[in-house]
Each structure stands twice: as C-alpha cells, then as structure tokens.
Scaffold this active site. Sequence first.
Site: not given
Length: 432
Positions: A310-312
């Site tokens: 997600t690389d949130h």
Amino acid sequence: MFASDRSYLLNQIRIVDPAGVGDRLGDVWIAGGVLRAIEDSLQVPEGTDIVDGRDWAIGPGLVDLYAQSGEPGFEQRETVESLGKAAIAGGFTQVALLPTTHPVADDPAQLEAIRQQARPGHTPHWHPLAAITRAARGETMTELAELAASGAAGFCDGRPIDSVPLLRRLLEYVQPLGKPLLLWPQERSLAGGAMLEGEWSVRLGLKGIPSVAESIAVATAIELVRYTHTPIHLMRLTQARSLELVESARAAGLPVTASTSWMHLLLCDRDVELFHYHPALHLHAPLGTATDRQALIDAVRAGTLSAIATDHTPYTFEEKTVSFAESPPGAIGLELALPMLWQQLVETDRLSATELWSALSVGPAKVLQAIAPKLDLGQPANCTILAPYKTWTCDRQSMHTLSAATPWWGQTVTGKVLGCWLDGRWQSSDRL
C-alpha cells in the site's frame, strides 16, 4: 457482524487461497473463532448461523510490505491506533512499518518504543523495520547486528541510498544477519521533479523525473548483489525497464525480489490531468506511463513482482492542500487497495483473484520472512472477507485513517472489506 464465540457457516462464498484451495466456491465453517472446515457443501451442527456468502470472497489475511505511521512525531497525520484500525478495515492482518518516524527507528530503544505503542488487541501484527542508516540520511550505517538482535523485522531507510560504496558495505554487513533488506532504487541526482519526464510532464508544465533515475539505480543494486550475493528486495518499482533488469537477474539466479505500490497498478502519468493535478498523485516514485503500468500488471502475473504494497503515507489536509509540485509525496491506501485492485484488475480479468491475493499476502510474507498466511483448518481464523460489489463513500464517516490524502476522497468506491478474523477474533471494518 460476527461474534467470535459463535458458529457460522458462510454458504457458497468465493474462497481465494493462493497457498491452499485456490479459487473456488464453497462452504466455510468458522466456530468459536476456529476455521473448522472448507468443502463444496457442508452439514453443520444445529445452532450454527447460516450466512449467505454468494456475493462475498474470503481469503487469508493480507500482509502489507511497507506502510508509514505518523507516530511518534507526526501524530496529527496518523497514530499507531488509527493506522491499526485502517489496516484491519482494509483486510491487513500483518503490516510492516517504515522507520521514518520522528525520531527515526534507528536504534533498539526506538524499536522498543514502537512495540510499546503497538499494544495487542484490535490491531494487526506489526513488523517494525529498522533504519539502515542513522536518521535514514544515507550517510552512516546503524548498528545492524544490534537492531537485528533486538527484533527488527528487517532493514529499510524508506529513502534512496545515494552512496554506492556505502551500499556495497551495507550488503556485506547485512548478509550474515539473515534479515530482509528493502531498498528504494532511485538516482536522486536525476530525480528533482514532481512526475515522470515525458509527454505528460510537458503538457502539464511540471518538472519531470527521467525514467533512468530508477533503472540506473536498479542496475547498480543488481550488480552489487552479483558481487556480494546478498539478497535484496527492491521496493517502489514503476518502470518497464526496471522489471526487465529484475527478471534478468532472477533468471541468472540472483537473490532479488521486487514490489510496486497499488496505485501504480491503477494509474499512470496521464491521470494527473484526469484528476486535475490532485496532490495525492504526487507519489514517492512517480506514476509511470500506460506502458509501464501494463508491464507492472504483467510482472505481478509472472511473479517478477512478488508483492504489492500500500505504501500508505498519511499527511494532514493542510500539508496536501497545496500545489501538486509543492505537496509532500505520498498517499494513503490501506482501506482502498484490495477493493479497488479487485474492481479494476480482477473484475476486468487483468489479474486472477489468486494472483492478486497472493501478491497482497503470500508474497509480502515471504519477503518479510513472516508466517505465510493461508486458510489453516483447525487453527484460529486469520482471514479477510471482501464484498466486491458493495458500494460506499470514501469519507470521514467511513474511513479510519486520520488522513484524506487520496484522489478518491468523497467518491463512491465499489468493493468493501467487511472485516477480518485475526487470531480467531472478528474485527469489523465498520466505524463504531
């Protein structure tokens, strides 16, 4: 929706289990939080609640390979508590945390502080990554052996390492520790823009980043792996050429794995115009071309990209409400990744359900050397339920994250994670 101490038969639900039964319709029996049986058709004891699962899908809990917390240091962006709720609401039962908080997780005391914040309960299993260099500045290596002994899940700066001699020494030092090493390949001397250099950066009047800024760094990292034989994982890949280099390295037997972010599978550079310069499309690695996007999808199918992250990266409304080029790079993703990828890739037959679910669960777990999620009979349930056709609005009433950094804020989304069983306890995605 479910009570952990009751018995449920999920009738004719779509079962997606990359490490087990594959993709098929069937009955799933969960009683007392334990996954009791999976069959084409089941007879269950009296008192079992029969739940119509025909419009749902169930699979092992998802694993996020890299996400950013705001805590400590930037609690206004995201706390560990809000991040955990967002993860569960997105179907993630395990999450690896980037070390770039304030202070950076670059010593055992900081890792212990993260563990103290990540209290057990209604949260996923955390995998805190330790910084490779002091303050993640890419200058001086941290005490890698100490960090490994203190329980670091792996090493990652979350930022490019510019010095090739330092990167070589790092690969030599980290090899005997047996911990995952995640590197973001980017030649920062070429990466001073806001989006990919090309037709669309010219059209939109934005300074571009040439594609070779990534591929040059990928080639350098691979050559150092060839020399040192140290396994690495390349994160945030976006370019078709980078994928060719990874595929060649893997074919040569080099221990190289790679991942991309979920947004790069959905969008490309021309979408910056379609979304009216939305600052949430200013990302850590810029959106590639439509050709790059298709190459990423093909690489997930082929296994060249073993994981989707997600690389949130949460930011406050004020931080992101500036011009595109001036906004800090990054966007949220935990609550949106599975439903939107399913809608855009599985429903359109660009990826199979098992290919997508594997890249969001089994693949990231292997990179992290964590327990690979699967639907284990006789064990406490660790699984996610998705309602692919349920619609909802991405807004403050439905989202758990504190950040609104997404181009889909305020829009209707098709597909919703209903919740997870986590170690046998049901965790709903609904806000209380």
